[in-house]
Scaffold this motif. Sequence first.
Motif, PDB file in Angstrom:
ATOM      1  N   ASP A  23       0.868  -1.187   0.000  1.00 46.03           N
ATOM      2  CA  ASP A  23       0.000   0.000   0.000  1.00 46.03           C
ATOM      3  C   ASP A  23       0.902   1.233   0.000  1.00 46.03           C
ATOM      4  O   ASP A  23       1.058   1.903   1.027  1.00 46.03           O
ATOM      5  N   LYS A  59       0.229  -8.597  -1.607  1.00 49.12           N
ATOM      6  CA  LYS A  59      -1.104  -8.050  -1.900  1.00 49.12           C
ATOM      7  C   LYS A  59      -1.003  -6.554  -2.217  1.00 49.12           C
ATOM      8  O   LYS A  59      -1.091  -5.712  -1.332  1.00 49.12           O
ATOM      9  N   GLN A  61      -2.456  -3.104  -3.197  1.00 43.27           N
ATOM     10  CA  GLN A  61      -3.767  -2.442  -3.129  1.00 43.27           C
ATOM     11  C   GLN A  61      -3.830  -1.465  -4.299  1.00 43.27           C
ATOM     12  O   GLN A  61      -3.066  -0.508  -4.355  1.00 43.27           O
ATOM     13  N   ASP A  93      -5.576  -6.566  -4.610  1.00 39.40           N
ATOM     14  CA  ASP A  93      -6.658  -6.077  -3.754  1.00 39.40           C
ATOM     15  C   ASP A  93      -7.378  -4.961  -4.494  1.00 39.40           C
ATOM     16  O   ASP A  93      -6.922  -3.825  -4.536  1.00 39.40           O
ATOM     17  N   LYS A  95     -11.155  -5.142  -4.700  1.00 41.42           N
ATOM     18  CA  LYS A  95     -12.507  -5.108  -4.123  1.00 41.42           C
ATOM     19  C   LYS A  95     -13.552  -4.712  -5.159  1.00 41.42           C
ATOM     20  O   LYS A  95     -14.418  -3.878  -4.910  1.00 41.42           O
ATOM     21  N   THR A 147     -15.428  -7.755   7.247  1.00 37.96           N
ATOM     22  CA  THR A 147     -14.262  -6.911   7.028  1.00 37.96           C
ATOM     23  C   THR A 147     -13.716  -6.371   8.357  1.00 37.96           C
ATOM     24  O   THR A 147     -14.391  -6.410   9.389  1.00 37.96           O
ATOM     25  N   SER A 148     -12.488  -5.836   8.298  1.00 36.77           N
ATOM     26  CA  SER A 148     -11.774  -5.474   9.530  1.00 36.77           C
ATOM     27  C   SER A 148     -12.233  -4.166  10.143  1.00 36.77           C
ATOM     28  O   SER A 148     -11.902  -3.866  11.285  1.00 36.77           O
ATOM     29  N   VAL A 190     -12.558 -12.939   2.821  1.00 39.38           N
ATOM     30  CA  VAL A 190     -11.804 -11.920   3.558  1.00 39.38           C
ATOM     31  C   VAL A 190     -12.475 -11.716   4.905  1.00 39.38           C
ATOM     32  O   VAL A 190     -13.677 -11.419   4.972  1.00 39.38           O
ATOM     33  N   PRO A 214      -6.759  -9.514   6.835  1.00 40.66           N
ATOM     34  CA  PRO A 214      -6.045  -8.271   7.104  1.00 40.66           C
ATOM     35  C   PRO A 214      -6.417  -7.754   8.498  1.00 40.66           C
ATOM     36  O   PRO A 214      -7.414  -8.196   9.081  1.00 40.66           O
ATOM     37  N   VAL A 216      -3.950  -7.237  11.186  1.00 37.79           N
ATOM     38  CA  VAL A 216      -2.867  -7.259  12.178  1.00 37.79           C
ATOM     39  C   VAL A 216      -1.955  -6.073  11.854  1.00 37.79           C
ATOM     40  O   VAL A 216      -2.005  -5.521  10.770  1.00 37.79           O
ATOM     41  N   GLN A 219      -3.830  -1.929  12.269  1.00 38.28           N
ATOM     42  CA  GLN A 219      -5.217  -1.907  12.765  1.00 38.28           C
ATOM     43  C   GLN A 219      -5.362  -2.595  14.118  1.00 38.28           C
ATOM     44  O   GLN A 219      -6.479  -2.668  14.670  1.00 38.28           O
ATOM     45  N   SER A 246      -0.496  -7.875   6.408  1.00 45.43           N
ATOM     46  CA  SER A 246      -0.105  -6.651   7.095  1.00 45.43           C
ATOM     47  C   SER A 246       0.566  -5.739   6.081  1.00 45.43           C
ATOM     48  O   SER A 246       1.427  -6.191   5.323  1.00 45.43           O
ATOM     49  N   SER A 247       0.181  -4.476   6.076  1.00 40.98           N
ATOM     50  CA  SER A 247       0.758  -3.543   5.105  1.00 40.98           C
ATOM     51  C   SER A 247       1.608  -2.489   5.810  1.00 40.98           C
ATOM     52  O   SER A 247       2.843  -2.571   5.829  1.00 40.98           O
ATOM     53  N   ARG A 248       0.948  -1.465   6.405  1.00 41.47           N
ATOM     54  CA  ARG A 248       1.694  -0.300   6.902  1.00 41.47           C
ATOM     55  C   ARG A 248       2.738  -0.652   7.945  1.00 41.47           C
ATOM     56  O   ARG A 248       3.826  -0.048   7.971  1.00 41.47           O
TER      57      ARG A 248
HETATM   58  O1  LIG Z   1      -9.418  -6.816   1.308  1.00 43.20           O
HETATM   59  C1  LIG Z   1      -8.552  -6.359   2.065  1.00 43.20           C
HETATM   60  O2  LIG Z   1      -7.373  -6.599   1.879  1.00 43.20           O
HETATM   61  C2  LIG Z   1      -8.987  -5.644   3.261  1.00 43.20           C
HETATM   62  C3  LIG Z   1     -10.180  -6.070   3.829  1.00 43.20           C
HETATM   63  C4  LIG Z   1     -10.520  -5.622   5.114  1.00 43.20           C
HETATM   64  O3  LIG Z   1     -11.515  -6.046   5.684  1.00 43.20           O
HETATM   65  N1  LIG Z   1      -9.713  -4.730   5.731  1.00 43.20           N
HETATM   66  C5  LIG Z   1      -8.554  -4.262   5.173  1.00 43.20           C
HETATM   67  O4  LIG Z   1      -7.846  -3.495   5.831  1.00 43.20           O
HETATM   68  N2  LIG Z   1      -8.218  -4.664   3.904  1.00 43.20           N
HETATM   69  C6  LIG Z   1      -7.020  -4.111   3.239  1.00 43.20           C
HETATM   70  O5  LIG Z   1      -5.869  -4.579   3.939  1.00 43.20           O
HETATM   71  C7  LIG Z   1      -4.887  -3.545   4.042  1.00 43.20           C
HETATM   72  C8  LIG Z   1      -4.675  -3.253   5.507  1.00 43.20           C
HETATM   73  O6  LIG Z   1      -3.543  -2.430   5.655  1.00 43.20           O
HETATM   74  P1  LIG Z   1      -2.821  -2.249   7.065  1.00 43.20           P
HETATM   75  O7  LIG Z   1      -3.876  -1.871   8.052  1.00 43.20           O
HETATM   76  O8  LIG Z   1      -1.836  -1.163   6.803  1.00 43.20           O
HETATM   77  O9  LIG Z   1      -2.167  -3.554   7.400  1.00 43.20           O
HETATM   78  C9  LIG Z   1      -5.433  -2.374   3.241  1.00 43.20           C
HETATM   79  O10 LIG Z   1      -4.920  -2.482   1.923  1.00 43.20           O
HETATM   80  C10 LIG Z   1      -6.921  -2.581   3.209  1.00 43.20           C
HETATM   81  O11 LIG Z   1      -7.509  -2.074   2.037  1.00 43.20           O
END
Ligand SMILES: O=C(O)c1cc(=O)[nH]c(=O)n1[C@@H]1O[C@H](COP(=O)(O)O)[C@@H](O)[C@H]1O
Length: 280
Positions: A23, A59, A61, A93, A95, A147-148, A190, A214, A216, A219, A246-248
């Motif tokens: 991301d 993954k 985005q 990713d 969606k 979703t998260s 997801v 996603p 961890v 978030q 995990s991204s950021r």
């Molecule tokens: O489909 C996803 O990847 C996704 C679904 C979800 O429920 N929540 C979610 O955070 N994501 C994606 O997962 C990544 C989370 O990023 P971080 O919170 O930085 O780890 C982002 O690219 C979101 O778009």
Amino acid sequence: MTFLDMLRGAEQRNASLLCVGLDPDPARFPATLRGDASRIHDFCAAIVDATADLAIAFKPQIAYFAAHRAEDQLERLIGHIRRAAPHVPVILDAKRGDIGSTAEQYAVEAFERYGADAVTLSPFMGFDSVEPYLRYEGKGAFLLCRTSNPGGDDLQNQRLAGVEGEPRLYEHVAGLAQGPWNRNGQLGLVVGATYPSELERVRALAPSVPLLIPGVGAQGGDAVATVRAAWRGDAAQTTGPVVVSSSRAILYASAGEDFAAAARREAQRTRDVLHAARGV
Ligand SMILES: O=C(O)c1cc(=O)[nH]c(=O)n1[C@@H]1O[C@H](COP(=O)(O)O)[C@@H](O)[C@H]1O
């Protein structure tokens, strides 16, 4: 080789349940790259090189590329992943979710333009909005289920009166992905790491599909609780893989020029926590 084969191969080879989310936000790049959208590829390629032996999947985005008119850099990045980590699948990713004729175009974008191995989709428009992706043999499609984000409750936790057992919407989606919609074993779900009890419920309803999880890292989802809720062992390979993304927390583990080394350390730490939580 199918997406599922690649996923299982990367899981074994890298001893990993960790998906590295790409991301890229130029405002958070180290000083020498900061604010320069033309360096998105270079930043992400450095992350890929640093984590290629630690990831079950990458993954990207799509919004982080499209927002900066950097789709060409995403194409190049996926090419780079193929060379640097040919055994690690790419989950685009995106969606997406639209009527069949438009979904056909999105499927071309995901699987032909970008050459992704799997894509994330919204199931909200129903099976005919998902089916065009399933025409691509061996490719995967992850449906948003629980979703998260906190707002996921607004719809996903509502009960469906009129459907047998009055399941919650996310439970219904899990049942569709495990059963009638999953014609060729291409579907996954997801589910956010931020809701371990719902995650456990989804795993019970959909034991054999891959789960993309996603939440961890940035978030705050609990990595250990996530694996305990979703992991069911892999001896017979009848339970679906667990892919914790995990991204950021990885991308921006350091704001300095050592960002790639710091990303590797954070990825390794997370990979090890996830792996140990399997309890095998
Ligand atoms: O489909 C996803 O990847 C996704 C679904 C979800 O429920 N929540 C979610 O955070 N994501 C994606 O997962 C990544 C989370 O990023 P971080 O919170 O930085 O780890 C982002 O690219 C979101 O778009």
